[in-house]
Motif scaffolding. Structure first.
Motif, PDB file in Angstrom:
ATOM      1  N   THR A  38       0.817  -1.222   0.000  1.00 24.68           N
ATOM      2  CA  THR A  38       0.000   0.000   0.000  1.00 24.68           C
ATOM      3  C   THR A  38       0.845   1.263   0.000  1.00 24.68           C
ATOM      4  OG1 THR A  38      -0.112   0.035   2.423  1.00 24.68           O
ATOM      5  CG2 THR A  38      -1.817  -1.201   1.277  1.00 24.68           C
ATOM      6  N   SER A  39       2.144   1.129  -0.149  1.00 23.92           N
ATOM      7  CA  SER A  39       3.004   2.305  -0.049  1.00 23.92           C
ATOM      8  C   SER A  39       2.787   3.251  -1.228  1.00 23.92           C
ATOM      9  CB  SER A  39       4.476   1.897   0.008  1.00 23.92           C
ATOM     10  OG  SER A  39       4.896   1.390  -1.228  1.00 23.92           O
ATOM     11  N   ALA A  40       3.059   4.525  -0.989  1.00 20.56           N
ATOM     12  CA  ALA A  40       2.956   5.529  -2.049  1.00 20.56           C
ATOM     13  C   ALA A  40       4.072   6.545  -1.853  1.00 20.56           C
ATOM     14  CB  ALA A  40       1.599   6.226  -2.012  1.00 20.56           C
ATOM     15  N   VAL A  75       5.206 -16.367   0.944  1.00 21.83           N
ATOM     16  CA  VAL A  75       4.155 -15.472   0.464  1.00 21.83           C
ATOM     17  C   VAL A  75       3.494 -16.073  -0.775  1.00 21.83           C
ATOM     18  CG1 VAL A  75       3.628 -13.194  -0.466  1.00 21.83           C
ATOM     19  CG2 VAL A  75       5.287 -13.425   1.387  1.00 21.83           C
ATOM     20  N   ARG A  76       2.181 -16.229  -0.705  1.00 20.55           N
ATOM     21  CA  ARG A  76       1.431 -16.781  -1.828  1.00 20.55           C
ATOM     22  C   ARG A  76       0.435 -15.791  -2.426  1.00 20.55           C
ATOM     23  NH1 ARG A  76       5.012 -19.372  -2.080  1.00 20.55           N
ATOM     24  NH2 ARG A  76       5.332 -21.619  -1.825  1.00 20.55           N
ATOM     25  N   LYS A  77       0.157 -14.699  -1.682  1.00 19.72           N
ATOM     26  CA  LYS A  77      -0.834 -13.732  -2.153  1.00 19.72           C
ATOM     27  C   LYS A  77      -0.311 -12.314  -1.942  1.00 19.72           C
ATOM     28  CE  LYS A  77      -4.101 -15.465   0.508  1.00 19.72           C
ATOM     29  NZ  LYS A  77      -5.437 -15.664   1.135  1.00 19.72           N
ATOM     30  N   CYS A  78      -0.561 -11.451  -2.918  1.00 21.43           N
ATOM     31  CA  CYS A  78      -0.203 -10.035  -2.802  1.00 21.43           C
ATOM     32  C   CYS A  78      -1.356  -9.178  -3.300  1.00 21.43           C
ATOM     33  CB  CYS A  78       1.057  -9.722  -3.606  1.00 21.43           C
ATOM     34  SG  CYS A  78       1.546  -7.964  -3.557  1.00 21.43           S
ATOM     35  N   VAL A  79      -1.814  -8.277  -2.449  1.00 21.05           N
ATOM     36  CA  VAL A  79      -2.824  -7.284  -2.843  1.00 21.05           C
ATOM     37  C   VAL A  79      -2.088  -5.965  -3.032  1.00 21.05           C
ATOM     38  CG1 VAL A  79      -4.955  -6.099  -2.242  1.00 21.05           C
ATOM     39  CG2 VAL A  79      -4.613  -8.480  -1.543  1.00 21.05           C
ATOM     40  N   PHE A  80      -2.118  -5.443  -4.233  1.00 26.54           N
ATOM     41  CA  PHE A  80      -1.331  -4.277  -4.620  1.00 26.54           C
ATOM     42  C   PHE A  80      -2.258  -3.072  -4.760  1.00 26.54           C
ATOM     43  CE2 PHE A  80       0.761  -1.409  -7.490  1.00 26.54           C
ATOM     44  CZ  PHE A  80       2.125  -1.571  -7.285  1.00 26.54           C
ATOM     45  N   THR A  81      -1.966  -2.010  -4.023  1.00 27.01           N
ATOM     46  CA  THR A  81      -2.778  -0.799  -4.105  1.00 27.01           C
ATOM     47  C   THR A  81      -2.294   0.077  -5.253  1.00 27.01           C
ATOM     48  OG1 THR A  81      -3.018  -0.849  -1.706  1.00 27.01           O
ATOM     49  CG2 THR A  81      -3.727   1.156  -2.837  1.00 27.01           C
ATOM     50  N   SER A  82      -3.118   0.213  -6.268  1.00 27.40           N
ATOM     51  CA  SER A  82      -2.813   1.074  -7.401  1.00 27.40           C
ATOM     52  C   SER A  82      -3.634   2.358  -7.252  1.00 27.40           C
ATOM     53  CB  SER A  82      -3.126   0.342  -8.716  1.00 27.40           C
ATOM     54  OG  SER A  82      -2.814   1.150  -9.831  1.00 27.40           O
ATOM     55  N   GLU A 129       1.869  -0.276 -11.348  1.00 24.61           N
ATOM     56  CA  GLU A 129       0.963  -1.422 -11.439  1.00 24.61           C
ATOM     57  C   GLU A 129       1.361  -2.343 -12.591  1.00 24.61           C
ATOM     58  OE1 GLU A 129      -3.733  -2.699 -11.876  1.00 24.61           O
ATOM     59  OE2 GLU A 129      -3.219  -0.570 -11.826  1.00 24.61           O
ATOM     60  N   LYS A 130       1.702  -1.763 -13.729  1.00 23.28           N
ATOM     61  CA  LYS A 130       2.128  -2.588 -14.863  1.00 23.28           C
ATOM     62  C   LYS A 130       3.407  -3.363 -14.528  1.00 23.28           C
ATOM     63  CE  LYS A 130       0.003  -0.057 -18.692  1.00 23.28           C
ATOM     64  NZ  LYS A 130       0.237   0.701 -19.948  1.00 23.28           N
ATOM     65  N   ALA A 131       4.322  -2.717 -13.800  1.00 20.49           N
ATOM     66  CA  ALA A 131       5.560  -3.393 -13.406  1.00 20.49           C
ATOM     67  C   ALA A 131       5.258  -4.572 -12.493  1.00 20.49           C
ATOM     68  CB  ALA A 131       6.488  -2.398 -12.708  1.00 20.49           C
ATOM     69  N   ALA A 132       4.294  -4.392 -11.590  1.00 23.53           N
ATOM     70  CA  ALA A 132       3.918  -5.483 -10.688  1.00 23.53           C
ATOM     71  C   ALA A 132       3.350  -6.665 -11.460  1.00 23.53           C
ATOM     72  CB  ALA A 132       2.909  -4.980  -9.657  1.00 23.53           C
ATOM     73  N   TRP A 133       2.480  -6.380 -12.427  1.00 23.26           N
ATOM     74  CA  TRP A 133       1.887  -7.466 -13.223  1.00 23.26           C
ATOM     75  C   TRP A 133       2.956  -8.179 -14.044  1.00 23.26           C
ATOM     76  CZ3 TRP A 133      -2.319  -9.687 -12.000  1.00 23.26           C
ATOM     77  CH2 TRP A 133      -3.386  -8.984 -11.462  1.00 23.26           C
ATOM     78  N   ARG A 134       3.890  -7.433 -14.598  1.00 14.28           N
ATOM     79  CA  ARG A 134       4.964  -8.074 -15.371  1.00 14.28           C
ATOM     80  C   ARG A 134       5.815  -8.975 -14.478  1.00 14.28           C
ATOM     81  NH1 ARG A 134       5.463  -2.890 -17.799  1.00 14.28           N
ATOM     82  NH2 ARG A 134       7.206  -2.412 -16.394  1.00 14.28           N
ATOM     83  N   ALA A 135       6.152  -8.483 -13.293  1.00 10.22           N
ATOM     84  CA  ALA A 135       7.010  -9.243 -12.390  1.00 10.22           C
ATOM     85  C   ALA A 135       6.327 -10.499 -11.868  1.00 10.22           C
ATOM     86  CB  ALA A 135       7.448  -8.361 -11.224  1.00 10.22           C
ATOM     87  N   ALA A 136       5.000 -10.461 -11.745  1.00 12.88           N
ATOM     88  CA  ALA A 136       4.259 -11.603 -11.194  1.00 12.88           C
ATOM     89  C   ALA A 136       3.905 -12.647 -12.246  1.00 12.88           C
ATOM     90  CB  ALA A 136       2.982 -11.110 -10.514  1.00 12.88           C
ATOM     91  N   ARG A 137       4.000 -12.265 -13.508  1.00 15.54           N
ATOM     92  CA  ARG A 137       3.585 -13.171 -14.578  1.00 15.54           C
ATOM     93  C   ARG A 137       4.429 -14.445 -14.569  1.00 15.54           C
ATOM     94  NH1 ARG A 137       4.174  -9.870 -18.811  1.00 15.54           N
ATOM     95  NH2 ARG A 137       2.140  -8.926 -18.348  1.00 15.54           N
ATOM     96  N   GLY A 138       3.752 -15.588 -14.551  1.00 20.54           N
ATOM     97  CA  GLY A 138       4.431 -16.868 -14.596  1.00 20.54           C
ATOM     98  C   GLY A 138       5.096 -17.282 -13.294  1.00 20.54           C
ATOM     99  N   ARG A 139       4.845 -16.550 -12.203  1.00 19.57           N
ATOM    100  CA  ARG A 139       5.468 -16.865 -10.915  1.00 19.57           C
ATOM    101  C   ARG A 139       4.449 -17.524  -9.991  1.00 19.57           C
ATOM    102  NH1 ARG A 139       9.703 -13.000 -11.185  1.00 19.57           N
ATOM    103  NH2 ARG A 139      10.838 -14.161  -9.562  1.00 19.57           N
ATOM    104  N   ASP A 140       4.938 -18.135  -8.944  1.00 20.13           N
ATOM    105  CA  ASP A 140       4.077 -18.811  -7.978  1.00 20.13           C
ATOM    106  C   ASP A 140       3.566 -17.796  -6.956  1.00 20.13           C
ATOM    107  OD1 ASP A 140       2.725 -20.733  -6.583  1.00 20.13           O
ATOM    108  OD2 ASP A 140       4.493 -21.480  -5.516  1.00 20.13           O
ATOM    109  N   LEU A 141       2.771 -16.844  -7.446  1.00 20.86           N
ATOM    110  CA  LEU A 141       2.242 -15.773  -6.603  1.00 20.86           C
ATOM    111  C   LEU A 141       0.916 -15.294  -7.170  1.00 20.86           C
ATOM    112  CD1 LEU A 141       2.809 -13.668  -4.247  1.00 20.86           C
ATOM    113  CD2 LEU A 141       3.666 -12.153  -6.062  1.00 20.86           C
ATOM    114  N   LEU A 143      -1.612 -12.394  -7.552  1.00 20.71           N
ATOM    115  CA  LEU A 143      -1.590 -10.938  -7.466  1.00 20.71           C
ATOM    116  C   LEU A 143      -2.956 -10.381  -7.841  1.00 20.71           C
ATOM    117  CD1 LEU A 143      -0.067  -8.193  -7.205  1.00 20.71           C
ATOM    118  CD2 LEU A 143       0.473  -8.404  -9.647  1.00 20.71           C
ATOM    119  N   VAL A 144      -3.448  -9.455  -7.025  1.00 23.91           N
ATOM    120  CA  VAL A 144      -4.670  -8.709  -7.322  1.00 23.91           C
ATOM    121  C   VAL A 144      -4.376  -7.242  -7.045  1.00 23.91           C
ATOM    122  CG1 VAL A 144      -7.026  -8.218  -6.553  1.00 23.91           C
ATOM    123  CG2 VAL A 144      -6.324 -10.570  -6.888  1.00 23.91           C
ATOM    124  N   THR A 145      -4.909  -6.350  -7.875  1.00 23.36           N
ATOM    125  CA  THR A 145      -4.700  -4.919  -7.649  1.00 23.36           C
ATOM    126  C   THR A 145      -6.027  -4.217  -7.367  1.00 23.36           C
ATOM    127  OG1 THR A 145      -4.813  -4.434 -10.029  1.00 23.36           O
ATOM    128  CG2 THR A 145      -2.646  -4.844  -9.093  1.00 23.36           C
TER     129      THR A 145
END
Length: 275
Positions: A38-40, A75-82, A129-141, A143-145
């Protein structure tokens, strides 16, 4: 966090971490089941509250957070504040139409448009947000924003004025187009919790727009500025009268999730790192 102190009372601990330092993040996240990012980035000493340089820093930090989540192994779940601003700024919208264009979680702000118009806060949120989605793609995590509108609420207003000032860059255009919205901090917090819970049974995924109210009149904007303790700028905002807005915000996806019965467990709340 002051309610819990520093001794882990009620299962809550305060841990310091640097979002630009992968090792620092790894130490903070290790052993947790989920992360709320949730950091900004804000500039308390600056008039705008946000700069072009901060936009690039925020995107890099988002990537580091996802990488740290993956590295922990726990960590298996990440909620990302965009932000809603990551959805609304585009140049090539259709011209005048009989019906307003719907803005929902499928819409993305145009980074070039944000850059050309010096909308740095919107640029930072979109790029992060786009960077987060790219980094999470294909990983064991998982991600929801969550993309909240301008966050307001008792105890949140005046001490968050730098972020509010940064968010409201371009407010005149947002107001005229029906895109200036607010979200009470309690609603935003509830949305994060509900999304996190639903991720456990795979009923939540992707992006979620979050807002409570769409500001439609200049006098509403004047009152919003007063509540936030911001310098008045609404005099330059023209009343659109009965002219319909070009756009209409839609958060049906989150509304459906929020309307379902909650299925909470004790463990859901004591294995999460708040970043």
């Amino acid at each position: 966090m002051e309610m819990f102190g520093e001794d882990g009372r009620d299962g809550v601990w305060t841990v310091m971490a640097n979002v630009t330092d992968p090792e620092s993040l790894h130490r903070a996240f290790d052993g947790c089941a989920g992360v709320f990012h949730t950091s900004a980035f804000v500039d308390p000493g600056g008039m705008s509250g946000y700069t072009k340089h901060m936009a690039s820093l925020e995107a890099k930090a988002a990537e580091q957070v996802i990488e740290a989540c993956v590295r922990t192994g726990s960590v298996r779940k990440c909620v990302f504040t965009s932000s809603l601003l990551a959805c609304v700024w585009r140049q090539n919208y259709p011209p005048d139409r009989r019906f307003p264009t719907i803005i929902d979680e499928n819409c993305w702000s145009d980074e070039s448009f944000c850059r050309d118009n010096k909308l740095w806060f919107a640029l930072g949120k979109t790029a992060a947000e786009k960077a987060a989605w790219r980094a999470a793609r294909g990983r064991d995590l998982k991600l929801v924003t969550v993309c909240p509108a301008l966050v307001t609420g008792p105890g949140f207003r005046r001490r968050n004025s730098p972020a509010s000032i940064a968010y409201l860059k371009g407010a005149r255009a947002m107001l005229a187009d029906g895109l200036l919205a607010t979200a009470n901090v309690e609603t935003v917090a509830e949305a994060h919790v509900r999304v996190y819970e639903a991720m456990g049974n795979n009923t939540a995924g992707g992006r979620y727009i979050c807002y409570d109210h769409v500001v439609q009149r200049p006098e509403e904007f004047v009152e919003l500025e007063r509540q936030l303790g911001l310098p008045r700028r609404a005099a330059a905002v023209e009343d659109s009268g009965d002219r319909p807005a070009r756009f209409e915000l839609c958060m049906q996806k989150l509304a459906r999730l929020m309307s379902t019965r909650r299925r909470c467990t004790y463990d859901d709340y004591y294995s999460v790192a708040f970043d």
